[in-house]
Design a protein around this motif. Structure first.
Motif, PDB file in Angstrom:
ATOM      1  N   HIS B  85       0.814  -1.206   0.000  1.00  0.00           N
ATOM      2  CA  HIS B  85       0.000   0.000   0.000  1.00  0.00           C
ATOM      3  C   HIS B  85       0.858   1.270   0.000  1.00  0.00           C
ATOM      4  O   HIS B  85       0.326   2.365  -0.025  1.00  0.00           O
ATOM      5  CB  HIS B  85      -0.948   0.005   1.183  1.00  0.00           C
ATOM      6  CG  HIS B  85      -0.227  -0.040   2.512  1.00  0.00           C
ATOM      7  ND1 HIS B  85       0.262  -1.221   3.031  1.00  0.00           N
ATOM      8  CD2 HIS B  85       0.080   0.928   3.386  1.00  0.00           C
ATOM      9  CE1 HIS B  85       0.851  -0.962   4.187  1.00  0.00           C
ATOM     10  NE2 HIS B  85       0.760   0.327   4.420  1.00  0.00           N
ATOM     11  N   MET B  86       2.189   1.098   0.026  1.00  0.00           N
ATOM     12  CA  MET B  86       3.062   2.276  -0.001  1.00  0.00           C
ATOM     13  C   MET B  86       3.798   2.320  -1.334  1.00  0.00           C
ATOM     14  O   MET B  86       4.047   1.283  -1.961  1.00  0.00           O
ATOM     15  CB  MET B  86       4.114   2.189   1.098  1.00  0.00           C
ATOM     16  CG  MET B  86       3.554   2.248   2.491  1.00  0.00           C
ATOM     17  SD  MET B  86       4.954   2.262   3.624  1.00  0.00           S
ATOM     18  CE  MET B  86       4.135   1.875   5.129  1.00  0.00           C
ATOM     19  N   ARG B 128       2.994  -3.149  -6.864  1.00  0.00           N
ATOM     20  CA  ARG B 128       2.350  -4.089  -7.796  1.00  0.00           C
ATOM     21  C   ARG B 128       2.584  -3.681  -9.244  1.00  0.00           C
ATOM     22  O   ARG B 128       2.335  -4.458 -10.155  1.00  0.00           O
ATOM     23  CB  ARG B 128       0.856  -4.194  -7.504  1.00  0.00           C
ATOM     24  CG  ARG B 128       0.102  -2.918  -7.725  1.00  0.00           C
ATOM     25  CD  ARG B 128      -1.385  -3.143  -7.820  1.00  0.00           C
ATOM     26  NE  ARG B 128      -2.002  -1.805  -7.804  1.00  0.00           N
ATOM     27  CZ  ARG B 128      -2.990  -1.453  -7.024  1.00  0.00           C
ATOM     28  NH1 ARG B 128      -3.503  -2.315  -6.212  1.00  0.00           N
ATOM     29  NH2 ARG B 128      -3.473  -0.230  -7.063  1.00  0.00           N
TER      30      ARG B 128
ATOM     31  N   LEU C 457       1.467   3.380   9.715  1.00  0.00           N
ATOM     32  CA  LEU C 457       1.973   3.090   8.378  1.00  0.00           C
ATOM     33  C   LEU C 457       1.504   1.745   7.832  1.00  0.00           C
ATOM     34  O   LEU C 457       1.416   1.564   6.628  1.00  0.00           O
ATOM     35  CB  LEU C 457       3.503   3.119   8.371  1.00  0.00           C
ATOM     36  CG  LEU C 457       4.136   4.496   8.551  1.00  0.00           C
ATOM     37  CD1 LEU C 457       5.654   4.367   8.534  1.00  0.00           C
ATOM     38  CD2 LEU C 457       3.689   5.455   7.457  1.00  0.00           C
ATOM     39  N   VAL C 458       1.248   0.790   8.712  1.00  0.00           N
ATOM     40  CA  VAL C 458       0.942  -0.547   8.211  1.00  0.00           C
ATOM     41  C   VAL C 458      -0.465  -1.010   8.595  1.00  0.00           C
ATOM     42  O   VAL C 458      -1.290  -1.284   7.727  1.00  0.00           O
ATOM     43  CB  VAL C 458       1.956  -1.587   8.731  1.00  0.00           C
ATOM     44  CG1 VAL C 458       1.664  -2.949   8.138  1.00  0.00           C
ATOM     45  CG2 VAL C 458       3.365  -1.142   8.403  1.00  0.00           C
ATOM     46  N   PRO C 461      -3.594   1.366   7.251  1.00  0.00           N
ATOM     47  CA  PRO C 461      -3.877   1.294   5.818  1.00  0.00           C
ATOM     48  C   PRO C 461      -4.371  -0.077   5.371  1.00  0.00           C
ATOM     49  O   PRO C 461      -5.219  -0.171   4.494  1.00  0.00           O
ATOM     50  CB  PRO C 461      -2.529   1.602   5.158  1.00  0.00           C
ATOM     51  CG  PRO C 461      -1.727   2.269   6.192  1.00  0.00           C
ATOM     52  CD  PRO C 461      -2.219   1.795   7.516  1.00  0.00           C
ATOM     53  N   LEU C 462      -3.868  -1.130   5.990  1.00  0.00           N
ATOM     54  CA  LEU C 462      -4.247  -2.461   5.540  1.00  0.00           C
ATOM     55  C   LEU C 462      -5.538  -2.953   6.191  1.00  0.00           C
ATOM     56  O   LEU C 462      -6.157  -3.880   5.712  1.00  0.00           O
ATOM     57  CB  LEU C 462      -3.120  -3.458   5.823  1.00  0.00           C
ATOM     58  CG  LEU C 462      -1.881  -3.271   4.955  1.00  0.00           C
ATOM     59  CD1 LEU C 462      -0.806  -4.266   5.328  1.00  0.00           C
ATOM     60  CD2 LEU C 462      -2.246  -3.429   3.485  1.00  0.00           C
ATOM     61  N   ASP C 538      -9.071   2.285  -2.989  1.00  0.00           N
ATOM     62  CA  ASP C 538      -8.434   0.980  -2.970  1.00  0.00           C
ATOM     63  C   ASP C 538      -6.965   1.108  -3.356  1.00  0.00           C
ATOM     64  O   ASP C 538      -6.635   1.513  -4.457  1.00  0.00           O
ATOM     65  CB  ASP C 538      -9.152   0.063  -3.962  1.00  0.00           C
ATOM     66  CG  ASP C 538      -8.790  -1.381  -3.709  1.00  0.00           C
ATOM     67  OD1 ASP C 538      -8.011  -1.639  -2.772  1.00  0.00           O
ATOM     68  OD2 ASP C 538      -9.279  -2.236  -4.451  1.00  0.00           O
ATOM     69  N   GLN C 539      -6.101   0.772  -2.447  1.00  0.00           N
ATOM     70  CA  GLN C 539      -4.676   0.952  -2.720  1.00  0.00           C
ATOM     71  C   GLN C 539      -3.918  -0.358  -2.846  1.00  0.00           C
ATOM     72  O   GLN C 539      -2.771  -0.361  -3.241  1.00  0.00           O
ATOM     73  CB  GLN C 539      -4.027   1.775  -1.605  1.00  0.00           C
ATOM     74  CG  GLN C 539      -4.476   3.229  -1.626  1.00  0.00           C
ATOM     75  CD  GLN C 539      -3.678   4.062  -0.689  1.00  0.00           C
ATOM     76  OE1 GLN C 539      -3.385   3.625   0.414  1.00  0.00           O
ATOM     77  NE2 GLN C 539      -3.324   5.258  -1.098  1.00  0.00           N
ATOM     78  N   THR C 540      -4.548  -1.448  -2.493  1.00  0.00           N
ATOM     79  CA  THR C 540      -3.767  -2.697  -2.472  1.00  0.00           C
ATOM     80  C   THR C 540      -3.833  -3.443  -3.788  1.00  0.00           C
ATOM     81  O   THR C 540      -4.754  -3.281  -4.535  1.00  0.00           O
ATOM     82  CB  THR C 540      -4.279  -3.624  -1.355  1.00  0.00           C
ATOM     83  OG1 THR C 540      -5.696  -3.675  -1.449  1.00  0.00           O
ATOM     84  CG2 THR C 540      -3.845  -3.103  -0.032  1.00  0.00           C
TER      85      THR C 540
END
Lengths: 341, 230, 540
Positions: B85-86, B128, C457-458, C461-462, C538-540
């Motif tokens: 996500h970063m 990705r 940071l983790v 967001p997830l 949606d960032q993943t």
């Protein structure tokens, strides 16, 4: 998304402000508030509530606030649930059949209002519960739709299965309790059997009178448990004469509606004043054409025309208020047993 | 220098005791069948597993009391080295400051590191959007910035094709030489060990079955190594 | 492994202990209160009969128990049976609008129950279009009140759920099996035997168990459509014992009974139900060759169309009558707005409760190993077996002597709604948290991220997606709740659903439909706010 968020925040804010603003006690602090617990149909725009509130507020320099948790028994139970912390000053809509339970609850305060001059079909001399209207329970039907009308309870019990009725729950509603005692009064030991016979005709058992009557008017049932006086409403307000009460030859069970002052009330003088107003000429004139029940202190000449023409049952039935508590318990168990089959 | 002296590692249902020395600035490869405990050794060195006895020294310092972040170690895993996500530069920036509060000069260093691994201009992308090889390069860039004397590689290039893998090994070797890093790498490919390692160890059944200089190691195989190489 | 430093104790240990113990203590305290009320004087007099069997002598209670089980079984059978052809039709076909239909299938989960009932009343009630059709065809006098209405509503709510689970089953069959079937020239019968039945054998018991459990504890449906003593469940009997009879002792006995029953049901369903993938990839169709005939195609088409009509018509009716109600009638804004505000406040409270319990519990469960891990399921299980009405009755008895009921109603509702949502939330949050630990746990340690940095940071967001969805579901369920609030809510300070129910009680149906539309809008808005708003892009 941002717009939605903003819109939600705005409505939430508005709603909170509105809820704060609508808390009357916060702003009407200079006038005392009389809190009256009443059954739901009492405080509707077509019920007696608004007119009586307006009339009484003119004389008392106070604010009347109604609280209506449901039908009469539910209202009484709400008060029992709240106990001594309740805000209620007056409970309106107790029924003569509940007097013993009301006494047992110890929630009500005797008053000095004279009730011996009231016009009631029974002798009344309680110093705690003030009668403000009365009536006979009856099944009401639409004569345009129902052609063969039972003329006795026996006929109703043996009527064809497609004659559908809607009744009220005796545990939450006073008409429901009235029917329970009506059956018990007529049939005694046979009540259980009678209920089993009635059971297939019952569309549903509602929590209160309003719902039952509404369902009847919408056509969900052929007959509804109400009062002999109900047709007067349709005559006066709607000019309709097709709604009629079925008169049963065995006689009709009665209801006397009562009001009482609570022990926990902080405004007892005001509450007593309200009860006096309730049986005074002004309120008694309001009651027949809003609550559609017989008044307790209105000269016959002042009765609305529709009331004068109403058919009266040949025989009035009523259990002694002292005995009714025990009878009610037994009858209720029978009812639950018979109808849960 | 890295020294494991009868380091005892206990997992849920099995245990191993390891003794191994790796000279400073050299490249050591751990080979052996899967499930032999190669990765476990790296996890113990990196501090992800509790020490159950024995000793672990890096440059003369006892590692036992140190948390993973405080050890002079960077470890590259087979996958999940990057936070998806970063952006790539954020991921690399974590090597400078794990709370990602970077000033202008620090971001410049991130850019430099990316250039060093051949990813210049890709900093704004999400992981990705990179190929598998590019993702591991980004992880390497982060390891560069962390400037730890020891680099542990847990098969980070296993998923890459032979040519790409060779290229990556070369890159790792060059970078390590530049920065004077010591490397321990786990691999499934004896060829990788031949190509890049100064020292090779065969891990089998929770112990080190054979260890030696790369050429000598393969020139004089033990029975165990013969069985493994087939 | 759990050697906690002082800092960790405050950051992790205390919240975890709270989240673990609070639900257990609440349930136990409630049980204790129910017990003491149900068995008032235990001093020597054993003539009261062995509890809880004395209450079973009451014929009405016995009927309530058997009705509870009977309607739940029938609801589960009907929902499952109807879901079979529907799921098969949806699995076999890919067509325009399929995704829309599938999201419609998710709507009954967010839709306030009481509003769905209004919709069903409009369609299936005596004055609705279906009633005329049914009686016109000579199928007797169908009534929406009583058992038939309860079954109708339960199927309305659970058919989509059952269908989704079965549809997942169909889609989880490997495509190779279908190709093999085509190659071998298998007909529909052979496919059913060799491919579909093995999948169904795995899933049907679970579907049945879930629907059964939901229906055995459904309250609002039975409250609104149950026709008197003939159609009373235990849950409703608890409500009636308090509100109608003012018989707290009977209420306590019934509540105790209900908890025992639910514990039994939950245990049984745990034995037969298996965990299935909760992945929501329901798109696409299976590559089967046997259902390409015109007959099969029109059969599937008819099944889907009928289901669509069945599900969409009540929603449409509730919407249209709601619009009419909102437009035509003088709305009591002064009553509607505060009711809405109360509902929102309750919902936000529920969300807080849900978060305070679920997040530490999820964290605890990923830190524990082996058998202790199963222990973490205990609070969730306790919540599952104590339905809100029973739990609320106990807490009410416990607190009533100390705090006036007026002040209790809203906080109790928020608390119980929040607790109800915990099992759902754990399903969503738990796996996400576990995956972060598996994928990134070592990375976070190695980089030396502080706890707050790692969260910023983790974790956040997830996890904002599952957290957002959990909050959305919690808020929507809480806004639409008509359980605890019906029991204790003050008539002067109702929440929106209670206000609506008061309007129904007074038979002000048009206003009730109007309030229903408002209620639905608020519930969906908050669901979207949390689900989409928090989940972010949606960032993943």
């Amino acid at each position: 998304m941002k717009a939605l968020t903003l819109a939600l925040l705005a409505t939430t804010g508005m709603a909170i402000v509105a809820s704060l603003a609508s808390t009357p006690s916060a702003f009407a602090a200079d006038k005392p508030t009389l809190t009256v617990y009443a059954y739901d149909s009492f405080n509707t725009e077509w019920g007696p509530g608004p007119a009586i509130k307006e009339g009484f507020e003119k004389t008392c320099d106070c604010v009347v606030e109604y609280v209506a948790p449901g039908d009469a028994t539910e209202t009484f139970n709400r008060l029992r649930l709240e106990g001594s912390s309740s805000k209620a000053d007056v409970l309106l809509g107790l029924d003569s059949n509940l007097v013993a339970d009301a006494d047992k609850s110890g929630l009500f305060e005797p008053n000095s209002i004279a009730v011996d001059g009231l016009k009631l079909p029974v002798v009344w001399n309680s110093s705690t519960y003030v009668p403000f209207d009365w009536g006979y329970f009856a099944f009401v039907y639409d004569s345009d739709k129902v052609k063969t009308v039972p003329t006795s309870f026996e006929e109703l019990v043996n009527a064809p299965d497609d004659l559908k009725i809607v009744i009220e729950d005796p545990r939450s509603s006073t008409p429901g309790l009235g029917l329970l005692l009506w059956v018990k009064n007529l049939y005694g030991e046979r009540a259980d059997e009678i209920w089993q016979k009635l059971s297939p005709r019952i569309v549903t058992v509602t929590k209160g009178w309003s719902e039952a009557y509404g369902m009847f008017l919408e056509g969900q049932a052929d007959m509804v448990l109400s009062y002999t006086t109900s047709p007067a409403y349709h005559i006066e307000a709607e000019n309709k004469t097709n709604y009629k009460a079925a008169l049963f030859s065995e006689g009709h069970y009665m209801q006397v509606e009562l009001a009482a002052v609570t022990k926990s009330s902080q405004n007892k003088a005001l509450a007593n004043q309200f009860l006096s107003y309730l049986i005074g000429p002004e309120a008694q004139k309001i009651i027949p054409t809003t609550n559609w029940m017989y008044p307790v202190a209105l000269p016959d000449a002042d009765w609305p025309a529709s009331f004068k023409d109403l058919a009266r049952p040949g025989k009035a039935l009523l259990f002694d208020t002292g005995k009714v508590s025990n009878i009610r318990k037994v009858a209720l168990d029978e009812w639950l047993g018979a109808l849960s089959k | 220098m890295i020294r494991l002296d009868h380091l005892f590692i206990a997992l849920d249902d099995w245990q191993m005791t390891i003794s191994l020395e790796v000279a400073a600035g050299s490249f050591c490869a751990l080979i052996g069948p899967s499930g032999a405990g190669k990765s476990t050794i790296l996890n113990a060195i990196a501090g992800f597993l509790p020490h159950g006895g024995g000793q672990l020294f890096i440059d003369g310092r006892d590692m036992a009391p140190l948390a993973p972040a405080d050890r002079p170690v960077s470890m590259l895993f087979q996958e999940h080295n990057l936070f998806n996500h970063m952006t790539v530069e954020q991921n690399v920036g974590l090597g400078v400051d794990p709370s990602l509060k970077l000033g202008k000069t620090e971001w410049l260093r991130v850019e430099e590191a990316l250039a060093q691994v051949g990813l210049d201009g890709m900093g704004k992308r999400l992981p990705r959007a990179l190929s598998g090889g590019q993702r591991q390069r980004a992880s390497l860039a982060r390891a560069i910035l962390r400037k730890r004397p020891v680099l542990l590689l847990d098969e980070p290039f296993a998923a890459l094709g032979p040519a790409l893998r060779k290229g990556m090994l070369q890159l790792v070797r060059d970078l390590a030489a530049q920065n004077g890093q010591t490397i321990i790498m786990v691999t499934h490919h004896p060829d990788d060990a031949r190509l890049a390692a100064d020292q090779v160890a065969l891990v089998q059944d929770g112990t080190i079955a054979q260890v030696g200089k790369a050429d000598a190691f393969f020139a004089n195989p033990s029975d165990a190594l013969k069985a493994y190489l087939g | 492994m759990l050697k906690l430093a002082r800092r960790q104790l405050f950051a992790f240990g205390i919240p975890a202990a709270f989240a673990f113990l609070a639900p257990l203590i609440l349930v136990l305290a409630s049980l204790a209160a129910l017990w003491s009320m149900a068995v008032p004087d235990t001093g020597g007099d054993a003539a009261g009969g062995g509890f809880p069997f004395a209450v079973l002598d009451d014929i009405y209670v016995r009927r309530a128990i058997s009705f509870t089980l009977m309607q739940a079984a029938l609801s589960a059978i009907l929902s499952t049976l109807l879901a079979l052809p529907l799921a098969r039709a949806l699995a076999s076909r890919d067509f325009f609008g399929k995704t829309a239909i599938l999201s419609l299938f998710g709507a009954p989960f967010i839709l306030p129950v009481i509003v769905a009932i209004l919709g069903l009343l409009a369609v299936w009630g005596k004055t609705g279009p279906v009633h005329g059709l049914v009686t016109g065809l000579g199928y007797g006098d169908f009534s929406i009140y009583g058992l038939s209405g309860i079954l109708l509503a339960h199927v309305f709510f659970n058919l989509p759920l059952a269908c989704r689970i079965l549809l997942q089953g169909w889609l989880a069959i490997p495509p190779e099996q279908w190709r093999l079937a085509t190659q071998l020239g298998m007909g529909s019968g052979a496919i059913a035997r060799h491919i579909e039945w093995p999948m169904l054998k795995e899933r049907l018991p679970g579907v049945f168990a879930i629907v059964f459990l939901l229906c055995a504890t459904s309250f609002t449906v039975v409250l609104a459509l149950g026709g008197g003593p003939k159609a009373t469940t235990i849950e409703l009997a608890i409500y009636q014992a308090i509100r109608y009879d003012f018989d707290l002792q009977r209420a306590a006995l019934l509540a105790f009974l209900q908890i025992l029953l639910c514990a039994g049901l939950a245990l049984v369903s745990r034995l037969i139900a298996r965990d299935h993938d909760t992945g929501d990839s329901l798109g696409g169709a299976v590559p089967r060759g046997d259902r390409s005939s015109r007959l099969a195609r029109s059969f599937d088409g008819a099944v889907i169309t009928l289901a669509l009509i069945f599900l969409a018509l009540p929603l449409l009716a509730a919407f249209i009558r709601g619009m009419q109600g909102l437009l035509a009638y003088d709305l009591e804004i002064s009553a509607l707005l505060p009711a809405t505000a109360r509902s929102i406040a309750v919902a936000l409270g529920s969300c807080a409760v849900m978060g305070l319990i679920s997040l530490p519990l999820a964290q605890l469960s990923i830190h524990l190993k082996g058998k202790t891990k199963r222990l973490v399921e205990l609070p969730g299980f306790a919540i599952m077996v104590a339905p809100p009405i029973a739990l609320g009755a106990g807490l009410f008895i416990l607190l009533n002597q100390h705090i006036p009921i007026d002040r209790l109603a809203l906080p109790l509702t928020a608390l119980l709604n929040g607790l109800q949502a915990v099992p759902f939330a754990l399903i969503l949050i738990g796996p996400a948290m576990g995956q972060i630990k598996r994928d990134h746990g070592r990375q976070i340690q190695q980089l030396g991220m502080s706890r707050s940095t790692a969260i910023r940071l983790v974790h956040w967001p997830l996890m904002r997606k599952p957290i957002g969805l959990s909050l959305g579901i919690t808020a929507a369920l809480s806004i639409g709740d008509l359980g605890v609030i019906a029991l204790f809510g003050s008539p002067t300070a109702p929440t929106l659903p209670l206000y609506l129910y008061q309007q129904m009680g007074a038979y002000r149906m048009d206003q009730a439909y109007g309030s229903g539309l408002l209620l639905t809008a608020v519930a969906f808005a908050f669901f979207l706010l949390f689900d989409k708003g928090l989940a972010g892009r949606d960032q993943t």
